[in-house]
Design an enzyme around this catalytic site. Structure first.
Site, PDB file in Angstrom:
ATOM      1  CG  ASP A   9      -2.404  -1.666  -5.243  1.00  0.00           C
ATOM      2  OD1 ASP A   9      -1.220  -1.585  -5.613  1.00  0.00           O
ATOM      3  OD2 ASP A   9      -3.411  -0.921  -5.905  1.00  0.00           O
ATOM      4  CG  ASP A  14      -5.795   0.857  -4.260  1.00  0.00           C
ATOM      5  OD1 ASP A  14      -4.531   1.621  -4.122  1.00  0.00           O
ATOM      6  OD2 ASP A  14      -5.788   0.141  -5.295  1.00  0.00           O
ATOM      7  CG  ASN A  38      -0.297   0.813  -3.864  1.00  0.00           C
ATOM      8  OD1 ASN A  38       0.722   1.373  -4.193  1.00  0.00           O
ATOM      9  ND2 ASN A  38      -1.680   1.046  -3.829  1.00  0.00           N
ATOM     10  CB  THR A 124      -7.452   0.666  -8.592  1.00  0.00           C
ATOM     11  OG1 THR A 124      -7.638  -0.098  -7.513  1.00  0.00           O
ATOM     12  CG2 THR A 124      -8.763   1.129  -9.202  1.00  0.00           C
ATOM     13  CG  PHE A 165       3.426   1.497  -8.607  1.00  0.00           C
ATOM     14  CD1 PHE A 165       2.384   0.584  -8.236  1.00  0.00           C
ATOM     15  CD2 PHE A 165       4.660   0.935  -8.135  1.00  0.00           C
ATOM     16  CE1 PHE A 165       2.501  -0.368  -7.432  1.00  0.00           C
ATOM     17  CE2 PHE A 165       5.096   0.084  -7.244  1.00  0.00           C
ATOM     18  CZ  PHE A 165       3.893  -0.739  -6.975  1.00  0.00           C
ATOM     19  CG  ASN A 166      -1.369   0.403 -10.704  1.00  0.00           C
ATOM     20  OD1 ASN A 166      -0.586   0.169  -9.595  1.00  0.00           O
ATOM     21  ND2 ASN A 166      -2.519   0.971 -10.794  1.00  0.00           N
ATOM     22  CG  HIS A 239      -3.192   8.074  -8.767  1.00  0.00           C
ATOM     23  ND1 HIS A 239      -2.641   8.784  -9.616  1.00  0.00           N
ATOM     24  CD2 HIS A 239      -2.289   7.832  -7.795  1.00  0.00           C
ATOM     25  CE1 HIS A 239      -1.206   9.506  -9.143  1.00  0.00           C
ATOM     26  NE2 HIS A 239      -1.219   8.737  -8.024  1.00  0.00           N
ATOM     27  CG  ASP A 240      -6.327   3.410  -7.238  1.00  0.00           C
ATOM     28  OD1 ASP A 240      -5.539   3.028  -6.405  1.00  0.00           O
ATOM     29  OD2 ASP A 240      -5.864   3.616  -8.283  1.00  0.00           O
TER      30      ASP A 240
END
Ligand SMILES: Nc1ccc([C@@H]2N[C@H](CO)[C@@H](O)[C@H]2O)cc1
Ligand SMILES: [Ca+2]
Length: 313
Positions: A9, A14, A38, A124, A165-166, A239-240
Protein backbone atom coordinates in the site's frame (compact mmCIF):
# COMPACT_ATOMS: atom_id res chain seq x y z
CA UNK A 1 16.41 -16.07 -6.81
CA UNK A 2 13.52 -16.02 -4.36
CA UNK A 3 10.21 -15.62 -6.24
CA UNK A 4 7.94 -13.18 -4.42
CA UNK A 5 4.65 -11.35 -4.75
CA UNK A 6 4.76 -8.00 -2.94
CA UNK A 7 1.29 -7.05 -1.62
CA UNK A 8 1.58 -3.41 -0.61
CA UNK A 9 0.00 0.00 0.00
CA UNK A 10 2.62 2.58 -1.14
CA UNK A 11 3.34 4.33 1.19
CA UNK A 12 6.87 5.71 1.57
CA UNK A 13 8.35 2.59 3.10
CA UNK A 14 6.45 0.31 0.69
CA UNK A 15 8.14 2.27 -2.11
CA UNK A 16 11.56 1.53 -0.60
CA UNK A 17 10.59 -2.16 -0.33
CA UNK A 18 9.76 -2.18 -4.06
CA UNK A 19 13.14 -0.62 -4.91
CA UNK A 20 15.01 -2.99 -2.57
CA UNK A 21 13.41 -5.94 -4.37
CA UNK A 22 13.99 -4.53 -7.86
CA UNK A 23 17.67 -3.88 -7.20
CA UNK A 24 18.49 -7.26 -5.74
CA UNK A 25 19.47 -10.22 -7.87
CA UNK A 26 18.40 -12.42 -4.95
CA UNK A 27 14.77 -11.45 -5.53
CA UNK A 28 12.55 -12.32 -8.51
CA UNK A 29 9.62 -9.90 -8.14
CA UNK A 30 6.84 -11.74 -10.00
CA UNK A 31 4.23 -9.10 -9.35
CA UNK A 32 2.97 -6.30 -7.18
CA UNK A 33 -0.54 -6.39 -5.74
CA UNK A 34 -2.07 -3.36 -4.07
CA UNK A 35 -4.36 -2.98 -1.07
CA UNK A 36 -6.19 -0.05 0.47
CA UNK A 37 -4.29 0.97 3.59
CA UNK A 38 -1.94 3.93 3.85
CA UNK A 39 -4.24 5.57 1.35
CA UNK A 40 -7.24 4.51 -0.75
CA UNK A 41 -6.83 1.66 -3.21
CA UNK A 42 -6.88 4.04 -6.18
CA UNK A 43 -4.10 6.20 -4.71
CA UNK A 44 -1.80 3.37 -3.58
CA UNK A 45 -2.24 1.62 -6.94
CA UNK A 46 -1.31 4.80 -8.80
CA UNK A 47 1.69 5.14 -6.47
CA UNK A 48 2.87 1.58 -7.14
CA UNK A 49 2.76 2.18 -10.91
CA UNK A 50 4.47 5.56 -10.48
CA UNK A 51 7.33 4.11 -8.40
CA UNK A 52 7.95 1.51 -11.12
CA UNK A 53 7.80 4.27 -13.75
CA UNK A 54 10.34 6.28 -11.75
CA UNK A 55 12.90 3.52 -12.32
CA UNK A 56 11.69 2.75 -15.86
CA UNK A 57 10.36 -0.68 -14.83
CA UNK A 58 7.40 -1.34 -17.12
CA UNK A 59 7.00 -5.11 -17.24
CA UNK A 60 6.28 -6.37 -13.74
CA UNK A 61 2.49 -6.89 -13.48
CA UNK A 62 0.61 -4.70 -11.03
CA UNK A 63 -2.81 -5.96 -9.92
CA UNK A 64 -5.20 -3.87 -7.85
CA UNK A 65 -6.78 -5.59 -4.86
CA UNK A 66 -9.41 -4.97 -2.22
CA UNK A 67 -10.57 -1.43 -1.59
CA UNK A 68 -11.41 -1.95 2.06
CA UNK A 69 -11.11 -4.42 4.93
CA UNK A 70 -13.24 -7.59 5.14
CA UNK A 71 -15.66 -6.25 7.74
CA UNK A 72 -14.62 -2.79 8.89
CA UNK A 73 -14.32 0.59 7.17
CA UNK A 74 -10.95 1.53 5.67
CA UNK A 75 -8.84 3.82 7.83
CA UNK A 76 -5.96 5.49 5.97
CA UNK A 77 -2.67 6.85 7.37
CA UNK A 78 -2.68 10.26 5.72
CA UNK A 79 -0.97 11.73 8.78
CA UNK A 80 2.18 9.82 7.88
CA UNK A 81 2.00 9.33 4.11
CA UNK A 82 0.10 12.48 3.11
CA UNK A 83 -2.98 13.00 0.98
CA UNK A 84 -1.50 11.22 -2.06
CA UNK A 85 -0.04 8.41 0.02
CA UNK A 86 3.39 9.31 -1.37
CA UNK A 87 3.71 13.02 -0.55
CA UNK A 88 7.05 14.78 -0.89
CA UNK A 89 8.05 13.67 -4.38
CA UNK A 90 7.05 14.56 -7.92
CA UNK A 91 5.86 11.21 -9.23
CA UNK A 92 6.21 10.44 -12.94
CA UNK A 93 2.93 9.74 -14.69
CA UNK A 94 2.63 5.96 -15.11
CA UNK A 95 2.96 4.87 -18.75
CA UNK A 96 0.85 1.78 -18.11
CA UNK A 97 -2.04 0.64 -15.98
CA UNK A 98 -2.91 -2.38 -13.84
CA UNK A 99 -3.53 -5.79 -15.38
CA UNK A 100 -7.20 -6.69 -15.75
CA UNK A 101 -6.97 -9.47 -13.16
CA UNK A 102 -7.88 -8.76 -9.52
CA UNK A 103 -4.99 -9.02 -7.04
CA UNK A 104 -6.67 -11.91 -5.25
CA UNK A 105 -6.85 -13.88 -8.52
CA UNK A 106 -3.30 -12.86 -9.46
CA UNK A 107 -2.07 -14.24 -6.13
CA UNK A 108 -4.04 -17.50 -6.52
CA UNK A 109 -3.18 -18.05 -10.20
CA UNK A 110 0.53 -17.27 -9.74
CA UNK A 111 0.79 -19.73 -6.84
CA UNK A 112 -1.20 -22.46 -8.63
CA UNK A 113 0.83 -22.02 -11.85
CA UNK A 114 4.19 -22.44 -10.07
CA UNK A 115 5.68 -25.54 -8.43
CA UNK A 116 4.63 -25.95 -4.81
CA UNK A 117 7.03 -24.27 -2.43
CA UNK A 118 8.42 -21.68 -4.83
CA UNK A 119 6.34 -18.56 -4.15
CA UNK A 120 6.85 -16.34 -1.10
CA UNK A 121 4.12 -13.86 -0.20
CA UNK A 122 5.38 -10.53 1.12
CA UNK A 123 2.47 -8.46 2.47
CA UNK A 124 3.40 -4.96 3.66
CA UNK A 125 -0.10 -3.56 4.11
CA UNK A 126 -3.41 -4.70 5.58
CA UNK A 127 -3.89 -8.44 4.96
CA UNK A 128 -7.25 -8.32 3.18
CA UNK A 129 -6.01 -9.62 -0.21
CA UNK A 130 -4.13 -12.49 1.42
CA UNK A 131 -7.13 -13.53 3.53
CA UNK A 132 -9.43 -13.37 0.50
CA UNK A 133 -7.02 -15.54 -1.50
CA UNK A 134 -6.92 -18.14 1.28
CA UNK A 135 -10.71 -18.23 1.42
CA UNK A 136 -11.15 -18.41 -2.36
CA UNK A 137 -8.48 -21.08 -2.92
CA UNK A 138 -7.41 -22.84 0.32
CA UNK A 139 -4.92 -24.90 -1.72
CA UNK A 140 -2.54 -21.92 -1.82
CA UNK A 141 -1.76 -22.39 1.88
CA UNK A 142 0.13 -25.64 1.37
CA UNK A 143 1.71 -24.46 -1.92
CA UNK A 144 3.14 -21.16 -0.69
CA UNK A 145 6.78 -21.37 0.48
CA UNK A 146 6.18 -18.90 3.29
CA UNK A 147 4.58 -15.60 4.25
CA UNK A 148 6.93 -12.84 5.40
CA UNK A 149 4.80 -9.90 6.45
CA UNK A 150 5.36 -6.45 7.86
CA UNK A 151 2.80 -5.96 10.57
CA UNK A 152 2.02 -6.38 14.23
CA UNK A 153 4.51 -6.29 17.04
CA UNK A 154 5.22 -7.86 20.38
CA UNK A 155 4.19 -5.37 23.11
CA UNK A 156 4.44 -2.39 20.76
CA UNK A 157 1.90 -0.49 18.68
CA UNK A 158 1.71 2.56 16.43
CA UNK A 159 -2.00 2.85 15.66
CA UNK A 160 -3.04 2.23 19.24
CA UNK A 161 -1.15 1.56 22.46
CA UNK A 162 -0.77 -2.11 21.51
CA UNK A 163 -1.75 -2.48 17.81
CA UNK A 164 0.11 -1.86 14.57
CA UNK A 165 -1.62 -0.18 11.61
CA UNK A 166 -1.61 -3.03 9.03
CA UNK A 167 -3.17 -5.44 11.52
CA UNK A 168 -5.53 -2.96 13.19
CA UNK A 169 -7.03 -1.82 9.86
CA UNK A 170 -8.15 -5.38 9.12
CA UNK A 171 -7.86 -7.61 12.21
CA UNK A 172 -10.20 -10.25 10.79
CA UNK A 173 -7.99 -10.66 7.72
CA UNK A 174 -4.92 -10.86 9.94
CA UNK A 175 -6.63 -13.55 12.02
CA UNK A 176 -7.19 -15.63 8.86
CA UNK A 177 -3.55 -15.22 7.80
CA UNK A 178 -2.01 -16.04 11.18
CA UNK A 179 -4.28 -19.08 11.66
CA UNK A 180 -3.76 -20.63 8.22
CA UNK A 181 -1.28 -23.52 8.61
CA UNK A 182 1.58 -21.94 6.60
CA UNK A 183 4.90 -20.58 7.76
CA UNK A 184 4.44 -16.96 8.84
CA UNK A 185 7.30 -14.65 9.75
CA UNK A 186 6.00 -11.51 11.42
CA UNK A 187 8.34 -8.57 10.88
CA UNK A 188 6.72 -6.33 13.45
CA UNK A 189 7.36 -2.94 14.98
CA UNK A 190 9.82 -4.30 17.54
CA UNK A 191 12.07 -5.09 14.59
CA UNK A 192 11.19 -2.26 12.21
CA UNK A 193 11.63 0.48 14.80
CA UNK A 194 15.34 -0.42 14.60
CA UNK A 195 15.39 0.50 10.89
CA UNK A 196 15.63 4.25 11.41
CA UNK A 197 16.51 6.44 8.45
CA UNK A 198 18.88 8.82 10.24
CA UNK A 199 20.30 11.83 8.35
CA UNK A 200 23.57 9.92 8.00
CA UNK A 201 21.82 6.92 6.39
CA UNK A 202 19.90 9.29 4.11
CA UNK A 203 23.09 11.11 3.08
CA UNK A 204 24.74 7.77 2.33
CA UNK A 205 21.86 6.87 0.02
CA UNK A 206 21.87 10.31 -1.63
CA UNK A 207 25.63 10.00 -2.24
CA UNK A 208 24.86 7.32 -4.83
CA UNK A 209 24.00 10.36 -6.96
CA UNK A 210 21.38 8.87 -9.28
CA UNK A 211 17.82 10.15 -9.83
CA UNK A 212 16.54 7.12 -7.87
CA UNK A 213 18.84 7.98 -4.96
CA UNK A 214 17.46 11.52 -4.98
CA UNK A 215 13.90 10.16 -5.18
CA UNK A 216 14.43 7.99 -2.09
CA UNK A 217 16.04 10.87 -0.22
CA UNK A 218 13.06 13.11 -1.00
CA UNK A 219 10.72 10.38 0.22
CA UNK A 220 12.69 10.24 3.46
CA UNK A 221 12.56 14.04 3.88
CA UNK A 222 8.77 13.92 3.90
CA UNK A 223 8.63 10.71 5.97
CA UNK A 224 10.92 12.25 8.63
CA UNK A 225 8.76 15.37 8.98
CA UNK A 226 5.50 13.39 9.10
CA UNK A 227 6.89 10.89 11.59
CA UNK A 228 8.30 13.62 13.82
CA UNK A 229 5.02 15.53 13.84
CA UNK A 230 2.63 12.61 14.19
CA UNK A 231 4.54 9.81 15.84
CA UNK A 232 7.12 11.68 17.88
CA UNK A 233 10.11 9.97 16.27
CA UNK A 234 13.33 11.88 15.59
CA UNK A 235 14.05 9.63 12.57
CA UNK A 236 11.47 7.63 10.58
CA UNK A 237 11.51 3.82 10.72
CA UNK A 238 11.35 2.29 7.23
CA UNK A 239 9.23 -0.71 8.08
CA UNK A 240 8.40 -2.53 4.85
CA UNK A 241 11.87 -3.11 3.32
CA UNK A 242 12.77 -5.16 6.42
CA UNK A 243 10.69 -8.01 4.95
CA UNK A 244 12.56 -7.99 1.63
CA UNK A 245 15.92 -7.61 3.41
CA UNK A 246 15.17 -10.80 5.36
CA UNK A 247 14.55 -12.67 2.10
CA UNK A 248 17.76 -11.32 0.56
CA UNK A 249 19.84 -12.19 3.64
CA UNK A 250 18.13 -14.10 6.49
CA UNK A 251 21.06 -13.19 8.75
CA UNK A 252 19.97 -9.55 8.65
CA UNK A 253 17.66 -10.26 11.60
CA UNK A 254 17.09 -12.82 14.32
CA UNK A 255 13.74 -14.61 14.51
CA UNK A 256 11.99 -16.38 17.38
CA UNK A 257 9.31 -19.08 17.07
CA UNK A 258 6.20 -18.39 19.13
CA UNK A 259 2.46 -18.93 18.88
CA UNK A 260 1.00 -15.61 17.61
CA UNK A 261 -2.71 -14.76 17.64
CA UNK A 262 -4.66 -11.64 16.68
CA UNK A 263 -7.17 -9.78 18.85
CA UNK A 264 -10.37 -9.10 16.88
CA UNK A 265 -12.72 -8.08 19.72
CA UNK A 266 -10.91 -6.04 22.38
CA UNK A 267 -11.76 -2.42 23.06
CA UNK A 268 -8.27 -1.44 24.17
CA UNK A 269 -6.53 -4.28 22.33
CA UNK A 270 -8.24 -4.56 18.91
CA UNK A 271 -5.62 -5.57 16.30
CA UNK A 272 -3.00 -6.56 18.86
CA UNK A 273 -0.74 -9.44 17.80
CA UNK A 274 -0.36 -11.56 20.92
CA UNK A 275 2.80 -13.69 21.07
CA UNK A 276 2.79 -16.37 23.76
CA UNK A 277 6.34 -16.33 25.16
CA UNK A 278 5.58 -18.23 28.37
CA UNK A 279 7.08 -21.50 27.24
CA UNK A 280 9.28 -22.78 24.43
CA UNK A 281 7.30 -22.81 21.18
CA UNK A 282 5.58 -26.12 20.42
CA UNK A 283 7.30 -28.22 17.74
CA UNK A 284 4.52 -27.60 15.23
CA UNK A 285 4.53 -23.82 15.74
CA UNK A 286 4.14 -22.22 12.30
CA UNK A 287 4.62 -18.63 13.37
CA UNK A 288 7.76 -16.69 14.26
CA UNK A 289 8.62 -13.04 14.74
CA UNK A 290 11.68 -10.94 14.07
CA UNK A 291 13.58 -9.59 17.06
CA UNK A 292 16.99 -8.02 16.37
CA UNK A 293 18.06 -6.20 13.20
CA UNK A 294 21.63 -6.01 11.90
CA UNK A 295 21.21 -2.30 11.16
CA UNK A 296 24.40 -1.80 9.15
CA UNK A 297 23.70 -4.87 7.02
CA UNK A 298 20.12 -3.64 6.43
CA UNK A 299 21.25 -0.26 5.12
CA UNK A 300 24.01 -1.90 3.08
CA UNK A 301 21.34 -3.94 1.26
CA UNK A 302 19.28 -0.80 0.59
CA UNK A 303 22.40 0.99 -0.70
CA UNK A 304 23.34 -1.92 -2.99
CA UNK A 305 19.87 -2.17 -4.50
CA UNK A 306 19.71 1.54 -5.28
CA UNK A 307 23.19 1.35 -6.82
CA UNK A 308 22.14 -1.69 -8.90
CA UNK A 309 19.08 0.18 -10.20
CA UNK A 310 21.48 2.80 -11.50
CA UNK A 311 19.80 5.06 -14.07
CA UNK A 312 16.78 2.74 -14.20
CA UNK A 313 15.78 -0.90 -14.77
N1 LIG B 1 2.29 5.57 11.47
C1 LIG B 1 2.30 4.70 10.43
C2 LIG B 1 1.11 4.11 9.95
C3 LIG B 1 1.16 3.20 8.92
C4 LIG B 1 2.38 2.85 8.35
C5 LIG B 1 2.37 1.78 7.31
N2 LIG B 1 1.88 0.56 7.98
C6 LIG B 1 3.05 -0.22 8.36
C7 LIG B 1 3.63 0.22 9.69
O1 LIG B 1 2.65 0.30 10.67
C8 LIG B 1 3.97 -0.05 7.19
O2 LIG B 1 3.59 -1.00 6.21
C9 LIG B 1 3.70 1.37 6.70
O3 LIG B 1 3.62 1.38 5.27
C10 LIG B 1 3.56 3.44 8.80
C11 LIG B 1 3.52 4.36 9.83
CA1 LIG C 1 2.90 -0.53 3.99
Amino acid sequence: ARKIILDCDPGHDDAVAILLALGSEKIDLLGITTIGGNQTLHKVTYNALAVLEEVKERTIPVAAGCASPLVRELEVAASVHGDTGLDGVDLPKPSRTVIDKHAVDFIIDTIMEHEPGTITLVPTGPLTNIAMAVRKEPMIVERVKEVVLMGGGVHVGNWSAVAEFNIKVDPEAAHVVFHAPWQVTMVGLDLTHQALCTPARQRDIESIGTPTAKFVSQLMDFFRKAYAQNQGFVDPPVHDPCTVAYLIDPNVMTVRKAPIDVETHGDLTLGMTVADLRAPAPADCHTQYAEKLDVDRFWQLIHESIENIGEGM
